[in-house]
Design an enzyme around this catalytic site. Structure first.
Site, PDB file in Angstrom:
ATOM      1  CB  CYS A   2      -0.914   0.119   1.342  1.00 39.89           C
ATOM      2  SG  CYS A   2      -2.238   1.110   1.189  1.00 39.89           S
ATOM      3  CD  GLU A 113       1.056  -3.451  -5.907  1.00 41.62           C
ATOM      4  OE1 GLU A 113       1.915  -2.856  -6.576  1.00 41.62           O
ATOM      5  OE2 GLU A 113       0.980  -3.468  -4.691  1.00 41.62           O
TER       6      GLU A 113
END
Length: 255
Positions: A2, A113
């Site tokens: 993250c 991502e």
């Protein structure tokens, strides 16, 4: 993992979802952002205990993303401590005090991502909950004050997001992901009196299969100066992707 996420849901709506109240201190709420990056302002859910009754309640509080340990000499430590690995969070010097007493939830609407495709370019993907609810990342918090500043100078509340080994919902895009807690675990995670390390670390696993969904998005999200709703709009799926992550560039795992 993250290293970028989106949070545009208004704080009042987040507070209702998390059964929390807005912090009553005079602090600015972070603005909506489709491209939250380390050191940006975010919000977290913490608990506080009433001095009169001893009961605890949830509070939605502003934080700086990137944990600054209480013993740090300056804020630069927080530039790289925006993620904490689940495997070492209870013992690593930068995080163990926060893990013991200052566990929080970090809300998000979704996170990004990256894959690297055969052409060498990075293709971002946007992950959200399948049921449309806000994400609740397992987080840690600290309060830091400049040791060289006057005693009455304001401190900084900062936070980190815990990551773990990726589950099937990451679809092979990366081998790490943020810990996404389910509502039935919120009280256990937030309880400041809970010092059962095995119980707490047992929560730090990949979300159950089917919790998350994802789609490819524009590479514009790679530039932190871009911040608009088009960043989360679906784009055609590229071919020939292989694992790589934007977060490898930041190397923000703190170990």
């Amino acid at each position: 993992m993250c290293g970028r996420f989106a949070l545009v849901t208004p704080p009042a709506r987040l507070a209702r979802y998390f059964q929390a109240v807005l912090d009553d201190r005079n602090e600015d709420e972070p603005p909506p952002s489709w491209n939250v990056a380390p050191t940006d302002p975010v919000v977290g859910i913490r608990v506080r205990r009433s001095k009169e009754t001893g009961t605890i309640s949830r509070v939605l509080t502003p934080y700086r993303w990137g944990l600054i340990p209480s013993w740090a000499k300056d804020t630069t430590a927080g530039n790289r401590l925006f993620n904490a690995r689940a495997e070492t969070v209870a013992t690593k010097a930068s995080f163990r005090a926060a893990f013991a007493k200052h566990r929080i939830l970090v809300p998000a609407d979704g996170f990004y991502e990256w894959h690297k495709v055969d052409s060498g370019t990075r293709q971002p993907y946007y992950f959200t909950r399948t049921d449309g609810a806000p994400l609740a990342f397992a987080g840690l918090a600290e309060w830091w004050r400049d040791p060289n500043a006057p005693p009455d100078s304001p401190g900084i509340r900062s936070c980190s997001i815990i990551t773990t080994a990726a589950g099937h919902d990451m679809d092979g895009i990366h081998d790490r992901m943020p810990v996404v807690l389910s509502p039935d675990t919120f009280d256990v995670w937030l309880d400041p009196d809970n010092d059962e390390i095995p119980e707490l670390t047992s929560l730090l696993h990949a979300a159950p299969d089917g919790t998350l969904t994802h789609h490819a998005v524009s590479r514009r999200v790679g530039n932190v100066r871009n911040n608009d709703a088009d960043l989360v709009a679906p784009v055609p799926e590229p071919g020939g992707a292989r694992n790589i992550s934007l977060f490898e560039q930041h190397r923000g795992e703190g170990d």
